[in-house]
Design a protein around this motif. Structure first.
Motif: not given
Length: 356
Positions: A12-22, A351-355
């Motif tokens: 359940n990491e859809e919010e934080g995962l993009p920054a990690t992968l980028e 499960n979500t990462t705030p901005g």
């Protein structure tokens, strides 16, 4: 140069995962493969991972811990090195470039970098940022110079793949696989190293609810490893055993230190102002110079770093409570078979990462 695969366990990491992968995709020395383990997510974690063009593995059910998710991916790794990265951790662009040379020494089997906090918005994040600045610029370098790192942080550690395979994968017997494998390999005569120039930023608990979950897991895992490994450390790695014994001693003596101003004021009738000034002064004399040094190394405003010092006492209070709870549960109740100890892995964040 050694080849490297990144494993990113994600639940359940859809919010934080993009920054990690980028951050992984823009490495100056790119990994040979990135594998995301979509471990029982009920959000769009898998969709997000696939959109970044990485390999996605989906177990048939939630595996229940980070170590198990990493072990699910391990048979798919064919490279010399494996880099385990948490799905809420962002690596500096040169992280892989900085971490790989550690393995030029054939004795090194695990290496980890310098972890800092991604956000400093809440009092808990500010307290944790102070802990990290102090720990990763004071404690870790000293331990590394003594060839006895206490832990290679699980959010960004690199491993020799053949060691992991021979060892049976990431250890699942304790709740903190990073400390378990760091101690196990040093007992076996191999080397773990800290690479201070390789920097990663982790998203830490932003609320007390999740801070408590994380600290309870960390402290329970620490004492699980004490129970499991201390005898071997004393025999095979005495310097590391000394760090561990000192850490346990600190847990025992911390309540006395915290209570000192009250005991001196009430019991010995010392003036309140003088007592508090002595107590705070002693703390600041020890902590301020390393924090100023860390702030300059990280190019952070020194004043802002020093203003966060007050918040560290809140996180220290949480640390102390769960350290004592873990000591009692894992070193007393578990051996007496009155408790199973902590066996359920819980995340230290929502499960979500705030901005930012």
């Amino acid at each position: 140069m050694a080849s490297l695969t990144v494993i990113v366990p994600a639940h359940n990491e859809e919010e934080g995962l993009p920054a990690t992968l980028e951050s992984l995709l823009r490495q100056t020395v790119p990994p040979d493969e990135i594998i995301v383990v979509d471990d029982g997510s009920v959000d769009r974690t898998g969709v997000v991972a696939r959109a970044h063009g990485v390999t996605v593995l989906t177990p048939p059910h939630n595996l229940g811990s980070k170590a198990k998710a990493q072990n699910h991916a391990l048979p798919h790794c064919r490279t010399d090195l494996v880099l385990a990265v948490d799905a809420d951790t962002v690596l500096a662009p040169d992280y892989i470039e900085k971490i790989k040379p550690a393995f030029d020494d054939p004795a090194v089997v695990v290496a980890a970098g310098n972890v800092q906090t991604r956000f400093t918005r809440t009092v808990w994040e500010r307290g944790r940022s102070t802990e990290y600045l102090f720990g990763f610029h004071w404690n870790r370098p000293i331990q590394n110079h003594a060839n006895s790192p206490v832990v290679c942080s699980g959010c960004c550690s690199a491993f020799r793949r053949d060691m992991l395979v021979t060892f049976g994968g990431f250890p699942e017997r304790t709740i903190v696989e990073d400390m378990d494998i760091t101690w196990s390999q040093q007992i076996a005569g191999r080397k773990a190293v800290y690479v201070g120039d390789a920097v990663a930023w982790a998203a830490d608990p932003e609320t007390l609810t999740y801070l408590r979950k994380q600290v309870w897991r960390w402290m329970a895992g620490f004492f699980q490893n004490v129970r499991l490994h201390l005898g071997g450390l004393i025999v095979r790695k005495p310097m590391l055993a000394l760090w561990i014994i000192l850490a346990v001693f600190e847990v025992f003596t911390a309540p006395l230190w915290w209570a000192a101003p009250f005991l001196l004021t009430l019991g010995m009738h010392h003036p309140v102002g003088q007592t508090l000034a002595w107590w705070l002064g002693s703390e600041l004399v020890f902590t301020t110079p390393p924090l100023i040094y860390a702030a300059r190394r990280r190019r952070l405003p020194v004043l802002r770093v020093l203003m966060n010092v007050s918040f560290v006492y809140l996180t220290k209070a949480v640390n102390l409570y769960y350290a004592w709870k873990a000591l009692i549960v894992e070193l007393i109740l578990v051996p007496l078979r009155l408790s199973q100890g902590l066996v359920v892995y819980e995340k230290g964040r929502a499960n979500t990462t705030p901005g930012a």
